[in-house]
Design an enzyme around this catalytic site. Structure first.
Site, PDB file in Angstrom:
ATOM      1  N   TYR A  22       0.790  -1.231   0.000  1.00 40.22           N
ATOM      2  CA  TYR A  22       0.000   0.000   0.000  1.00 40.22           C
ATOM      3  C   TYR A  22       0.826   1.287   0.000  1.00 40.22           C
ATOM      4  O   TYR A  22       0.262   2.379   0.061  1.00 40.22           O
ATOM      5  CB  TYR A  22      -0.944   0.003   1.211  1.00 40.22           C
ATOM      6  CG  TYR A  22      -1.921  -1.153   1.194  1.00 40.22           C
ATOM      7  CD1 TYR A  22      -2.806  -1.319   0.131  1.00 40.22           C
ATOM      8  CD2 TYR A  22      -1.953  -2.088   2.225  1.00 40.22           C
ATOM      9  CE1 TYR A  22      -3.685  -2.388   0.092  1.00 40.22           C
ATOM     10  CE2 TYR A  22      -2.840  -3.153   2.197  1.00 40.22           C
ATOM     11  CZ  TYR A  22      -3.697  -3.298   1.135  1.00 40.22           C
ATOM     12  OH  TYR A  22      -4.575  -4.349   1.095  1.00 40.22           O
ATOM     13  N   HIS A  98      -8.616   2.367  -5.549  1.00 40.07           N
ATOM     14  CA  HIS A  98      -7.811   1.433  -4.746  1.00 40.07           C
ATOM     15  C   HIS A  98      -6.344   1.747  -4.946  1.00 40.07           C
ATOM     16  O   HIS A  98      -5.906   2.027  -6.071  1.00 40.07           O
ATOM     17  CB  HIS A  98      -8.080  -0.013  -5.158  1.00 40.07           C
ATOM     18  CG  HIS A  98      -9.503  -0.419  -4.907  1.00 40.07           C
ATOM     19  ND1 HIS A  98      -9.982  -0.676  -3.652  1.00 40.07           N
ATOM     20  CD2 HIS A  98     -10.547  -0.557  -5.762  1.00 40.07           C
ATOM     21  CE1 HIS A  98     -11.277  -0.972  -3.741  1.00 40.07           C
ATOM     22  NE2 HIS A  98     -11.645  -0.895  -5.007  1.00 40.07           N
TER      23      HIS A  98
HETATM   24  O1  CA2 Z   1      -5.836  -1.359  -2.543  1.00 31.83           O
HETATM   25  C1  CA2 Z   1      -6.697  -0.822  -1.845  1.00 31.83           C
HETATM   26  O2  CA2 Z   1      -6.795   0.401  -1.734  1.00 31.83           O
HETATM   27  C2  CA2 Z   1      -7.663  -1.682  -1.022  1.00 31.83           C
HETATM   28  O3  CA2 Z   1      -8.920  -1.053  -1.017  1.00 31.83           O
HETATM   29  C3  CA2 Z   1      -7.095  -1.726   0.379  1.00 31.83           C
HETATM   30  C4  CA2 Z   1      -7.874  -2.639   1.313  1.00 31.83           C
HETATM   31  C5  CA2 Z   1      -8.067  -4.019   0.699  1.00 31.83           C
HETATM   32  O4  CA2 Z   1      -8.891  -4.813   1.524  1.00 31.83           O
HETATM   33  C6  CA2 Z   1      -8.667  -3.935  -0.695  1.00 31.83           C
HETATM   34  O5  CA2 Z   1      -8.769  -5.241  -1.241  1.00 31.83           O
HETATM   35  C7  CA2 Z   1      -7.826  -3.077  -1.602  1.00 31.83           C
HETATM   36  C8  CA2 Z   1      -7.130  -2.746   2.646  1.00 31.83           C
HETATM   37  C9  CA2 Z   1      -7.128  -1.436   3.414  1.00 31.83           C
HETATM   38  C10 CA2 Z   1      -5.803  -1.139   4.055  1.00 31.83           C
HETATM   39  O6  CA2 Z   1      -5.389  -2.205   4.904  1.00 31.83           O
HETATM   40  C11 CA2 Z   1      -4.178  -2.105   5.536  1.00 31.83           C
HETATM   41  C12 CA2 Z   1      -3.848  -3.186   6.340  1.00 31.83           C
HETATM   42  C13 CA2 Z   1      -2.639  -3.184   7.004  1.00 31.83           C
HETATM   43  C14 CA2 Z   1      -1.772  -2.105   6.887  1.00 31.83           C
HETATM   44  C15 CA2 Z   1      -2.106  -1.040   6.091  1.00 31.83           C
HETATM   45  C16 CA2 Z   1      -3.325  -1.030   5.419  1.00 31.83           C
END
Ligand code: CA2
Length: 144
Positions: A22, A98
């Site tokens: 991310y 995303h």
């Molecule tokens: O790629 C993206 O922006 C997502 O929306 C991010 C989501 C994920 O479930 C989607 O499939 C794609 C996750 C949100 C962020 O999660 C984190 C977890 C741990 C550390 C940092 C961010």
């Protein structure tokens, strides 16, 4: 012009874990950079880990004077019929964004339940996905 930027669960953890997927920036840093990139647009940012709070924001968007919605629904992208139902009732430009490319990851991320009722989805450009989403909303409106 006023755009609502909604962020779903766990996006408050950005920059603290999983930078390979991310990116290294916190959501606050992303917000500061993007606010600076659109001095002519009023961007209102909201993050919640709670589905109902996101739905409240969707339901209130028109009466609160927003001209469009840019949203990263986080994990709710792949699960939330309730967010999808709320979005269907909103007659505003709506762009899903995303950070990662949801089509290049696990199979369960392939389906966006929410994306089916958005105008379009921008996926895989890191924080630039938000910039592209805002530009898409601007292109869909006549407002300055
Ligand atoms: O790629 C993206 O922006 C997502 O929306 C991010 C989501 C994920 O479930 C989607 O499939 C794609 C996750 C949100 C962020 O999660 C984190 C977890 C741990 C550390 C940092 C961010």
């Amino acid at each position: 012009m006023k755009i609502l930027i909604l962020n779903g669960p766990n996006l408050n953890l950005l920059g603290k874990r999983d930078p390979d997927t991310y990116g290294p920036e916190t959501l606050e840093k992303i917000r500061m950079n993007i606010d600076a990139a659109f001095p002519d647009v009023e961007l209102v940012w909201f993050q919640s880990n709670h589905e109902g709070e996101l739905i409240d924001q969707i339901q209130q968007a028109q009466q609160n004077g927003f001209h469009g919605i840019v949203a990263n629904w986080g994990g709710y992208t792949h699960t939330s019929v309730a967010i999808r139902d709320a979005l269907e009732a909103v007659d505003l430009p709506k762009v899903e964004v995303h950070l990662s490319n949801i089509h290049a990851r696990e199979e369960f991320r392939e389906t966006s339940i929410t994306g089916k009722v958005m105008n379009g989805i921008i996926t895989g450009f890191g924080s630039n996905s938000y910039i592209l989403g805002i530009q898409a909303v601007k292109l869909m409106t006549n407002k300055d």
